[in-house]
Design a protein around this motif. Structure first.
Motif, short mmCIF file in Angstrom:
data_model
loop_
_atom_site.label_atom_id
_atom_site.label_comp_id
_atom_site.label_asym_id
_atom_site.label_seq_id
_atom_site.Cartn_x
_atom_site.Cartn_y
_atom_site.Cartn_z
N GLY A 91 0.75 -1.20 -0.13
CA GLY A 91 0.05 0.10 -0.08
C GLY A 91 0.81 1.32 0.01
N ASP A 92 2.01 1.18 0.71
CA ASP A 92 2.85 2.30 0.82
C ASP A 92 3.32 2.73 -0.54
N GLN A 93 3.76 1.56 -1.03
CA GLN A 93 4.54 1.55 -2.44
C GLN A 93 3.59 2.06 -3.44
N ILE A 94 2.20 1.73 -3.47
CA ILE A 94 1.43 2.18 -4.33
C ILE A 94 1.30 3.53 -4.09
N LYS A 95 1.19 4.12 -2.75
CA LYS A 95 0.74 5.39 -2.49
C LYS A 95 2.22 6.37 -2.85
N ALA A 96 3.10 5.93 -2.70
CA ALA A 96 4.53 6.74 -3.07
C ALA A 96 4.65 7.00 -4.55
N LYS A 97 4.22 5.78 -5.33
CA LYS A 97 4.48 5.85 -6.74
C LYS A 97 3.35 6.87 -7.27
N LEU A 98 2.27 6.86 -7.04
CA LEU A 98 1.21 7.89 -7.26
C LEU A 98 1.27 9.26 -6.91
N GLU A 99 2.08 9.20 -5.76
CA GLU A 99 2.37 10.76 -5.19
C GLU A 99 3.43 11.48 -6.11
N ALA A 100 4.45 10.54 -6.37
CA ALA A 100 5.56 11.05 -7.19
C ALA A 100 5.12 11.56 -8.69
N ALA A 101 4.15 10.54 -9.24
CA ALA A 101 3.73 10.76 -10.62
C ALA A 101 2.73 11.87 -10.71
N LEU A 102 1.87 11.81 -10.02
CA LEU A 102 0.70 12.78 -9.97
C LEU A 102 0.54 13.95 -9.12
N ALA A 103 1.23 14.25 -8.22
CA ALA A 103 1.29 15.18 -7.42
C ALA A 103 -0.04 15.61 -6.78
N PRO A 104 -0.81 14.41 -6.32
CA PRO A 104 -2.24 14.72 -6.02
C PRO A 104 -2.46 15.78 -4.89
N ILE A 105 -3.55 16.45 -4.93
CA ILE A 105 -4.16 17.16 -3.93
C ILE A 105 -4.50 16.41 -2.65
N SER A 106 -5.26 15.28 -2.98
CA SER A 106 -5.31 14.11 -1.97
C SER A 106 -5.40 12.81 -2.45
#
Length: 101
Positions: free
Chosen positions: A10-25
């Motif tokens: 789950g942490d790996q999924i979150k880290a990849k998405l944060e790095a690529a998408l710079a999400p607001i949430s």
């Protein structure tokens, strides 16, 4: 293949998405416990008795999705998480939105 805990996946999924998408949430929810004992979970390498790390729900809001169709948003996330999908994530529920949606 090295063993990974559910939290690590789950942490790996979150880290990849944060790095690529710079999400607001962003929220990554492990729903694997709902599927424990299913055939795909039991056969997953690196898990004892089919314990978790196979089913996740992702909720993400990002400017990167502005003007993109639902299909394009899902394709983007699936492409970013291809390694995890190939390594044992069996199901990924995606709720991807642009700000204001």
């Amino acid at each position: 293949m090295s063993e990974q805990s559910d939290a690590a996946v789950g942490d790996q999924i979150k880290a990849k998405l944060e790095a690529a998408l710079a999400p607001i949430s962003i929220e990554v929810i492990d729903e694997s416990h709902k599927h424990a004992g299913h055939a795909h979970a039991v056969m997953r390498p690196g898990t004892a008795s089919g314990s978790g790390g196979t089913h996740f729900q992702v909720k993400v809001v990002s400017e990167a999705f502005k003007g993109k169709s639902r299909v394009d948003r899902h394709r983007t996330i699936n492409t970013l998480l291809q390694h995890e999908l190939n390594a044992g994530v069996h199901a990924l529920a995606i709720d991807a939105k642009a700000p204001g949606e």
